[in-house]
Design a protein around this motif. Structure first.
Motif: not given
Length: 161
Positions: A93-119
């Protein structure tokens, strides 16, 4: 939605549960390496996500000290588990706080998506462990800044910049 029947199990060592073969194969044969688990003991129930692993020919899942404490278990106690299909995007389950930060910061979202599933799961668990919503937001922002700087060592993610 895939779901198992309830099984009575006990811990194997301090952190593992040996899973009945029928339970593990029901999920693995359906293509699910992770499941949502509902564990019950003495009228207490908790829900969490876990990986199904085969180690030395035996199916196992991690069962943390925290989960044992939440249920009020002793090391030799038997308890009930039931598996449900994991319908989350990242296996937890994704915490809503983390989801909000990811949605508000495109560069962070892109960096997050490059991580492995485990990371990705590790990052999510890192944020989930904090109780205060504001602390979760603050830590997510710190991790965001560190990931955008190219810091990939998970131990350094929550260090202030």
């Amino acid at each position: 939605m895939l779901k198992s029947k309830k099984y009575e199990v006990s811990k194997e060592g301090p952190y593992f549960v040996i899973l009945p073969e029928a339970l593990a194969e029901q999920f693995l044969n359906a293509g699910h390496k992770r499941a949502r688990v509902v564990a019950s003991f003495n009228k207490k129930e908790i829900s969490f996500h876990a990986a199904i692993r085969k180690i030395k020919g035996v199916y196992r899942m991690m069962f943390s000290k925290q989960h044992q404490k939440e249920l009020g278990m002793c090391p030799s106690d038997y308890f009930t588990i039931q598996f449900f299909e994991n319908t989350t995007k990242y296996g937890v389950e994704m915490p809503e706080e983390l989801e909000a930060v990811l949605e508000s910061d495109l560069e962070f979202m892109e960096a997050f998506q490059t991580l492995t599933d485990g990371k990705k799961r590790n990052l999510i668990y890192t944020i989930k462990r904090y109780k205060s919503s504001q602390t979760k937001i603050d830590k997510a922002i710190t991790i965001s800044e560190n990931l955008k700087r190219g810091i990939v060592d998970q131990r350094l993610w929550i260090k202030p910049v």
